[in-house]
Design a protein around this motif. Structure first.
Motif, PDB file in Angstrom:
ATOM      1  N   PHE B   6       0.853  -1.193   0.000  1.00 61.61           N
ATOM      2  CA  PHE B   6       0.000   0.000   0.000  1.00 61.61           C
ATOM      3  C   PHE B   6       0.882   1.234   0.000  1.00 61.61           C
ATOM      4  O   PHE B   6       1.711   1.413   0.888  1.00 61.61           O
ATOM      5  CB  PHE B   6      -0.934   0.036   1.213  1.00 61.61           C
ATOM      6  CG  PHE B   6      -2.219  -0.687   0.967  1.00 61.61           C
ATOM      7  CD1 PHE B   6      -3.263  -0.071   0.309  1.00 61.61           C
ATOM      8  CD2 PHE B   6      -2.354  -2.014   1.372  1.00 61.61           C
ATOM      9  CE1 PHE B   6      -4.452  -0.750   0.071  1.00 61.61           C
ATOM     10  CE2 PHE B   6      -3.538  -2.696   1.130  1.00 61.61           C
ATOM     11  CZ  PHE B   6      -4.586  -2.077   0.474  1.00 61.61           C
ATOM     12  N   ARG B   7       0.694   2.068  -1.025  1.00 66.22           N
ATOM     13  CA  ARG B   7       1.382   3.348  -1.093  1.00 66.22           C
ATOM     14  C   ARG B   7       0.381   4.478  -0.878  1.00 66.22           C
ATOM     15  O   ARG B   7      -0.817   4.300  -1.054  1.00 66.22           O
ATOM     16  CB  ARG B   7       2.064   3.508  -2.460  1.00 66.22           C
ATOM     17  CG  ARG B   7       3.226   2.551  -2.660  1.00 66.22           C
ATOM     18  CD  ARG B   7       3.858   2.665  -4.041  1.00 66.22           C
ATOM     19  NE  ARG B   7       4.937   1.705  -4.189  1.00 66.22           N
ATOM     20  CZ  ARG B   7       6.221   1.952  -3.882  1.00 66.22           C
ATOM     21  NH1 ARG B   7       6.590   3.152  -3.467  1.00 66.22           N
ATOM     22  NH2 ARG B   7       7.129   1.001  -4.022  1.00 66.22           N
ATOM     23  N   ARG B   8       0.894   5.650  -0.551  1.00 65.30           N
ATOM     24  CA  ARG B   8       0.025   6.794  -0.367  1.00 65.30           C
ATOM     25  C   ARG B   8      -0.345   7.373  -1.731  1.00 65.30           C
ATOM     26  O   ARG B   8       0.511   7.526  -2.599  1.00 65.30           O
ATOM     27  CB  ARG B   8       0.722   7.864   0.469  1.00 65.30           C
ATOM     28  CG  ARG B   8       1.018   7.369   1.893  1.00 65.30           C
ATOM     29  CD  ARG B   8       1.222   8.514   2.826  1.00 65.30           C
ATOM     30  NE  ARG B   8       0.114   9.446   2.695  1.00 65.30           N
ATOM     31  CZ  ARG B   8       0.180  10.726   2.998  1.00 65.30           C
ATOM     32  NH1 ARG B   8       1.316  11.225   3.434  1.00 65.30           N
ATOM     33  NH2 ARG B   8      -0.857  11.504   2.844  1.00 65.30           N
ATOM     34  N   ALA B   9      -1.623   7.682  -1.905  1.00 62.83           N
ATOM     35  CA  ALA B   9      -2.085   8.196  -3.195  1.00 62.83           C
ATOM     36  C   ALA B   9      -2.597   9.630  -3.103  1.00 62.83           C
ATOM     37  O   ALA B   9      -2.510  10.384  -4.066  1.00 62.83           O
ATOM     38  CB  ALA B   9      -3.193   7.299  -3.741  1.00 62.83           C
ATOM     39  N   ARG B  50      -1.438   8.134  11.527  1.00 66.17           N
ATOM     40  CA  ARG B  50      -2.242   9.218  10.956  1.00 66.17           C
ATOM     41  C   ARG B  50      -1.426  10.512  10.909  1.00 66.17           C
ATOM     42  O   ARG B  50      -1.496  11.265   9.934  1.00 66.17           O
ATOM     43  CB  ARG B  50      -3.517   9.404  11.770  1.00 66.17           C
ATOM     44  CG  ARG B  50      -4.431  10.512  11.263  1.00 66.17           C
ATOM     45  CD  ARG B  50      -4.942  10.236   9.860  1.00 66.17           C
ATOM     46  NE  ARG B  50      -5.706  11.371   9.338  1.00 66.17           N
ATOM     47  CZ  ARG B  50      -5.179  12.437   8.750  1.00 66.17           C
ATOM     48  NH1 ARG B  50      -3.856  12.524   8.605  1.00 66.17           N
ATOM     49  NH2 ARG B  50      -5.943  13.394   8.287  1.00 66.17           N
ATOM     50  N   GLY B  51      -0.628  10.756  11.934  1.00 58.83           N
ATOM     51  CA  GLY B  51       0.216  11.950  11.973  1.00 58.83           C
ATOM     52  C   GLY B  51       1.270  11.936  10.883  1.00 58.83           C
ATOM     53  O   GLY B  51       1.609  12.982  10.314  1.00 58.83           O
ATOM     54  N   TRP B  52       1.767  10.736  10.556  1.00 58.47           N
ATOM     55  CA  TRP B  52       2.807  10.640   9.524  1.00 58.47           C
ATOM     56  C   TRP B  52       2.262  10.969   8.130  1.00 58.47           C
ATOM     57  O   TRP B  52       3.026  11.115   7.178  1.00 58.47           O
ATOM     58  CB  TRP B  52       3.417   9.233   9.494  1.00 58.47           C
ATOM     59  CG  TRP B  52       3.964   8.773  10.828  1.00 58.47           C
ATOM     60  CD1 TRP B  52       4.308   9.565  11.880  1.00 58.47           C
ATOM     61  CD2 TRP B  52       4.220   7.423  11.237  1.00 58.47           C
ATOM     62  NE1 TRP B  52       4.769   8.788  12.920  1.00 58.47           N
ATOM     63  CE2 TRP B  52       4.733   7.471  12.563  1.00 58.47           C
ATOM     64  CE3 TRP B  52       4.084   6.167  10.622  1.00 58.47           C
ATOM     65  CZ2 TRP B  52       5.084   6.317  13.269  1.00 58.47           C
ATOM     66  CZ3 TRP B  52       4.441   5.018  11.329  1.00 58.47           C
ATOM     67  CH2 TRP B  52       4.944   5.108  12.643  1.00 58.47           C
ATOM     68  N   PRO B  61      10.044  12.528   9.474  1.00 58.89           N
ATOM     69  CA  PRO B  61       9.470  13.115   8.256  1.00 58.89           C
ATOM     70  C   PRO B  61       8.126  12.463   7.935  1.00 58.89           C
ATOM     71  O   PRO B  61       7.916  11.294   8.253  1.00 58.89           O
ATOM     72  CB  PRO B  61      10.500  12.769   7.170  1.00 58.89           C
ATOM     73  CG  PRO B  61      11.733  12.347   7.892  1.00 58.89           C
ATOM     74  CD  PRO B  61      11.303  11.828   9.221  1.00 58.89           C
ATOM     75  N   PRO B  62       7.219  13.209   7.298  1.00 57.91           N
ATOM     76  CA  PRO B  62       5.971  12.576   6.863  1.00 57.91           C
ATOM     77  C   PRO B  62       6.251  11.540   5.767  1.00 57.91           C
ATOM     78  O   PRO B  62       7.303  11.549   5.145  1.00 57.91           O
ATOM     79  CB  PRO B  62       5.165  13.749   6.306  1.00 57.91           C
ATOM     80  CG  PRO B  62       6.125  14.856   6.052  1.00 57.91           C
ATOM     81  CD  PRO B  62       7.297  14.636   6.947  1.00 57.91           C
ATOM     82  N   VAL B  63       5.316  10.625   5.563  1.00 52.49           N
ATOM     83  CA  VAL B  63       5.411   9.685   4.441  1.00 52.49           C
ATOM     84  C   VAL B  63       4.910  10.436   3.206  1.00 52.49           C
ATOM     85  O   VAL B  63       3.776  10.911   3.188  1.00 52.49           O
ATOM     86  CB  VAL B  63       4.544   8.437   4.694  1.00 52.49           C
ATOM     87  CG1 VAL B  63       4.699   7.444   3.553  1.00 52.49           C
ATOM     88  CG2 VAL B  63       4.909   7.798   6.028  1.00 52.49           C
ATOM     89  N   ALA B  64       5.760  10.556   2.210  1.00 56.02           N
ATOM     90  CA  ALA B  64       5.396  11.332   1.021  1.00 56.02           C
ATOM     91  C   ALA B  64       4.374  10.571   0.176  1.00 56.02           C
ATOM     92  O   ALA B  64       4.269   9.334   0.256  1.00 56.02           O
ATOM     93  CB  ALA B  64       6.645  11.629   0.196  1.00 56.02           C
ATOM     94  N   LEU B  65       3.634  11.314  -0.616  1.00 60.48           N
ATOM     95  CA  LEU B  65       2.725  10.672  -1.567  1.00 60.48           C
ATOM     96  C   LEU B  65       3.558   9.782  -2.489  1.00 60.48           C
ATOM     97  O   LEU B  65       4.648  10.148  -2.917  1.00 60.48           O
ATOM     98  CB  LEU B  65       1.959  11.722  -2.370  1.00 60.48           C
ATOM     99  CG  LEU B  65       1.004  12.586  -1.540  1.00 60.48           C
ATOM    100  CD1 LEU B  65       0.256  13.576  -2.432  1.00 60.48           C
ATOM    101  CD2 LEU B  65       0.013  11.721  -0.771  1.00 60.48           C
ATOM    102  N   GLY B  66       3.048   8.597  -2.782  1.00 60.99           N
ATOM    103  CA  GLY B  66       3.774   7.670  -3.647  1.00 60.99           C
ATOM    104  C   GLY B  66       4.622   6.670  -2.889  1.00 60.99           C
ATOM    105  O   GLY B  66       4.985   5.620  -3.430  1.00 60.99           O
ATOM    106  N   GLU B  67       4.945   6.976  -1.632  1.00 64.10           N
ATOM    107  CA  GLU B  67       5.757   6.052  -0.834  1.00 64.10           C
ATOM    108  C   GLU B  67       4.902   4.955  -0.209  1.00 64.10           C
ATOM    109  O   GLU B  67       3.710   5.139   0.049  1.00 64.10           O
ATOM    110  CB  GLU B  67       6.477   6.809   0.292  1.00 64.10           C
ATOM    111  CG  GLU B  67       7.680   7.595  -0.167  1.00 64.10           C
ATOM    112  CD  GLU B  67       8.414   8.292   0.990  1.00 64.10           C
ATOM    113  OE1 GLU B  67       9.337   9.068   0.698  1.00 64.10           O
ATOM    114  OE2 GLU B  67       8.038   8.067   2.165  1.00 64.10           O
ATOM    115  N   VAL B  68       5.579   3.821   0.073  1.00 56.80           N
ATOM    116  CA  VAL B  68       4.917   2.768   0.839  1.00 56.80           C
ATOM    117  C   VAL B  68       4.604   3.330   2.224  1.00 56.80           C
ATOM    118  O   VAL B  68       5.445   3.994   2.836  1.00 56.80           O
ATOM    119  CB  VAL B  68       5.836   1.530   0.968  1.00 56.80           C
ATOM    120  CG1 VAL B  68       5.216   0.496   1.905  1.00 56.80           C
ATOM    121  CG2 VAL B  68       6.103   0.912  -0.407  1.00 56.80           C
TER     122      VAL B  68
END
Lengths: 332, 332
Positions: B6-9, B50-52, B61-68
């Motif tokens: 699952f990656r961030r979209a 949720r905070g990440w 660091p936050p999890v960037a869009l596109g990253e797992v």
């Protein structure tokens, strides 16, 4: 002899009104064995007094309706039945808003009126200075090179905090209202002064504290606290000394929305009450007097006169009209 | 071999929706020299994730869009080019929401799958237990006989905090939602359980903590934090571990209106991040495993299965639907 006094008459809603006070008089009480009679020269007017007018549990009992309003005082011993004090000794105590007070001496501190004006022992060299001293050193624990941000910086406590921070080798940044007060902060040696009335607090704090805020000494609360929380450095210490922006609220206190900055920055926010450090008063006062004598600690007083003017003068604190420690002089 | 992930979209507004995620697959990466390949058995689902997903400076660091999506994981080494690990070793790490992860070993902790189920090393014996342990002992510093109040007490961290408080000789009081969770707190040995859904928090805290709250371990924030602040004992410590009530807010975070209780009670409120205590993980885990082996530390898990169910299972955290540490099992 007559002792004129202000007693509490009604519970204030918001800012205390003149009808919340009763001005009266009674004969001066004679001191009993072990007691001294003090003639009050100066009365300290402090934001904390507003808190003492509220019902409910706090760090000291509220002043009940009908009682003489509690206040710090500086005066001279006019009659002594206590071996520790002699007629003519200058003392600070908590005799309240009245002309004469009787004390068993436990709360009295002898001061040297030759080293500094008597009124300064109510301010920068007295409880105000001690609040700054213990809040900064016992709670804020600034390390050399750190950034200390102070709100209400042109106020009696804030001004001392900033100067102590400089003496301790820190960067001192102050927040105050208006150009005059900001200019005064520069006179005191603050590195930067932020005018909350004309500047954007968050971006100005960011500019003035490029490495973040290591110690925030808060006298104001509300939006100011929130802005400071948004710029904390890791492991920052937030010292809660007061919240003058919130004391006369008729709506609930505004809690700091940015408090989760404490989590992100592993920071802490801690309150203190100067009375807890009684055992160290003398030691700390000696340090403050020494700084003052060496010209490293400047003290600004806003002196008003006349006991009868108390209700109105007291409000200056909440209207931001005092510039320096507010003192009411009632005798020479 | 295929690695499903699952990656961030998209950036969520409020609760993350299924369209905020992209479910995809790619070939499993081969480990380089010094690395190991881990097959993930269990994924830890935690409120902090949720905070990440938010932009902006935080403790990591936050999890960037596109990253797992980042997540704690427990699994088994299936290939090792690192001398510290052998094929078949059970390890916990931060491999994210996917089936296979590659690591240089620095973030991996070997665990003994014979002493406790593998999933428990994500929960009560893993980062969750460590959060409870370090937050309570390093920040809360409870003394024998003191009262420790815990919010989110039936949650993964809260349940461990209460049990550790009891082991340390404290009175443990838990706040949770619903009769089932409150009954569970009694099973864990809490002295009192308060149901925030059906009881008045302030008056129940007053009843359950007659001497005031010495340590408040807060996972919830909002009204719960305010209620606890209103009942602090002098010199109380408020541990800010999280604020699950506020994480999906689309309005500003509700700051604690009662924060001036910190002043009145000379109390402090401090945040912490478990990652700061890395150097003491092994020592603390040994203590937790020992308590578990002796039956003094009960661990409740809420295990769901199937990687593909991640987006929906994750939301259980914010709907209060998990009962115990939430784990997603994706392989045996």
């Amino acid at each position: 002899m007559i002792n004129r006094q202000f007693r509490r008459a009604a519970r204030p809603v918001g800012l205390p009104k003149s009808t919340d006070w009763a001005f009266g008089q009674e004969p001066v009480k004679a001191p009993n064995e072990g007691e001294v009679l003090v003639k009050v020269h100066c009365i300290s007017l402090d934001p904390a007094m507003r808190g003492w007018m509220n019902e409910g549990k706090s760090y000291i009992p509220p002043v009940a309706l009908g009682e003489v309003m509690r206040a710090g005082t500086a005066g001279v011993v006019v009659e002594s039945k206590n071996a520790r004090f002699a007629k003519g000794d200058y003392v600070v105590g908590i005799h309240g808003v009245q002309e004469y007070g009787v004390s068993d001496g436990r709360d009295l501190i002898k001061v040297d009126a030759g080293k500094a004006p008597l009124s300064s022992y109510l301010g920068g060299l007295g409880m105000t200075g001690l609040s700054a001293y213990f809040g900064l050193y016992e709670i804020g624990k600034p390390k050399e090179g750190e950034t200390v941000l102070v709100s209400g910086a042109a106020g009696a406590v804030g001004g001392v905090v900033g100067q102590l921070a400089k003496i301790s080798g820190c960067r001192a940044v102050g927040i105050a209202g208006g150009a005059d007060k900001c200019a005064y902060l520069k006179e005191l040696g603050f590195d930067e002064a932020i005018d909350y009335k004309s500047q954007d607090l968050v971006s100005e704090i960011k500019k003035a504290c490029p490495k973040g805020v290591d110690v925030f000494f808060d006298n104001v609360g509300g939006e100011t606290l929130d802005a400071a929380l948004s710029r904390l450095a890791p492991h920052a210490r937030v010292v809660i000394c007061g919240a003058i922006s919130q004391y006369n609220n008729t709506t609930p206190v505004k809690g700091p929305s940015n408090y989760l900055s404490l989590l992100v920055n592993r920071a802490k926010m801690e309150g203190f009450v100067v009375f807890d450090y009684r055992a160290k008063y003398a030691e700390a006062m000696a340090v403050l007097v020494a700084h003052f004598s060496e010209g490293k600690l400047k003290i600004k007083e806003h002196v008003e006169t006349g006991l009868e003017n108390f209700p109105d003068v007291f409000l200056k604190l909440f209207r931001g009209e005092n510039f320096g420690k507010l003192v009411l002089k009632i005798a020479d």
